[in-house]
Write an enzyme that holds these catalytic residues in place. Structure first.
Site, short mmCIF file in Angstrom:
data_model
loop_
_atom_site.label_atom_id
_atom_site.label_comp_id
_atom_site.label_asym_id
_atom_site.label_seq_id
_atom_site.Cartn_x
_atom_site.Cartn_y
_atom_site.Cartn_z
CD GLU A 194 3.05 -25.22 44.67
OE1 GLU A 194 2.17 -25.10 45.55
OE2 GLU A 194 3.65 -24.27 44.17
CD GLU B 124 21.96 -33.87 30.88
OE1 GLU B 124 21.98 -34.47 29.79
OE2 GLU B 124 21.11 -33.00 31.17
#
Length: 316
Positions: free
Chosen positions: A101, A132
């Site tokens: 954004e 992960e």
């Protein structure tokens, strides 16, 4: 086992997970939510809404650790550094969302604020949960990004013990970067690995262990603070107006037009003509309209004050 020992000696990988997750509030089963599969939709929706309403309060309690981390990040970015998020799974996707954004909102180049997610770009839309657990990959990702002492690296992990993220943050700190760990548990390995540990204690989730819920909301709120406040500190707004907006669609062009009209105090036609002449550079257009300078002169004045519109307009 101490907080500094995320990978204790055990006989199986399953046992390691059991040990490392034991006692984590984000993994706990809250008895208040034990009958959710028997609840009507309206009751469950109200219960979730009540639970979510506690998140801002948890963030508020963490402000004493959030504020100095943001201040330190702003100083590094003013010196030319980057803001880099690192996460796996949902936290990684939240980092990608927040970073993505920044270019349309603040006209930042993509390399100034970006996210690293375990498993790479495919993990944004497709589960890549095993990624992960690879600390070597976290270290390699930091090295591949060319992290330096000017950069700020924020590791995001609800549990505060994700191997990929902990290793990435430890490596970033070794390289002299500002290292920040954002988690939702107390006294975490991630906090110990980072220079700044931020722990937003949201408590158990409605679905035990589903940290895309309250923990995910808390993480987004904190990242909102980082990206927004740092950009304000860099002069990316004028008051609360988005003067560094990149007008890449009709909505954003209308927003740019309204901003120019408000700050320059001109009518719509004047603002449209000036914006088109300036290739929709909002700040340059405002300086030209407010001061009577040419486009090039307005651009030079902004450059002299590092693009800070308020400083450019107040310059005598």
């Amino acid at each position: 086992m101490t907080r500094h020992d995320p990978y204790p000696t055990v006989t199986t990988a399953a046992e390691a997970v059991t040990i490392s997750l034991a006692g984590l509030a984000t993994e706990a089963a809250d008895p208040r939510f034990a009958e959710i599969d028997r609840m009507p939709v309206g009751v469950l929706a109200a219960l979730m809404n009540d639970a979510d309403a506690t998140v801002p309060g948890a963030v508020a309690l963490a402000l004493p650790t959030i504020v100095p981390a943001i201040e330190a990040a702003a100083l590094r970015m003013k010196a030319g550094g980057r803001l880099i998020y690192v996460g796996a799974g949902t936290p990684g996707r939240i980092g990608v969302l927040d970073a993505s954004e920044c270019p349309p909102t603040f006209s930042t180049p993509p390399e100034q604020v970006f996210a690293i997610i375990a498993g790479g770009s495919k993990a944004i839309v497709s589960p890549c949960e095993g990624a992960e657990d690879d600390p070597a990959a976290g270290i390699a990702a930091i090295d591949a990004a060319g992290v330096t002492s000017l950069d700020t690296v924020i590791g995001i992990a609800s549990s505060g013990r994700t191997p990929y993220v902990v290793a990435a943050i430890a490596r970033a700190r070794e390289l002299g970067a500002l290292s920040i760990g954002l988690s939702c548990n107390h006294d975490t390995v991630l906090s110990a690995a980072a220079e700044h540990g931020i722990e937003v204690l949201v408590g158990p989730e409605i679905i035990s262990g589903s940290t895309r819920l309250k923990a995910g909301t808390a993480q987004k709120l904190v990242l909102n603070m980082f990206s927004t406040i740092v950009m304000v500190q860099l002069g990316k707004t004028y008051g609360n107006l988005m003067v560094d907006v990149k007008p890449t669609n009709v909505k954003l062009r209308e927003r740019a037009l309204g901003i120019v009209r408000t700050i320059a105090n001109v009518d719509r036609e004047t603002a449209v003509v000036a914006l088109v002449a300036n290739n929709y550079n909002v700040k340059q257009t405002i300086v030209a309209l407010r001061t009577g300078l040419s486009i090039d002169e307005a651009g030079a004045r902004l450059s002299a004050v590092n693009g800070n519109l308020r400083a450019a307009l107040e310059e005598k």
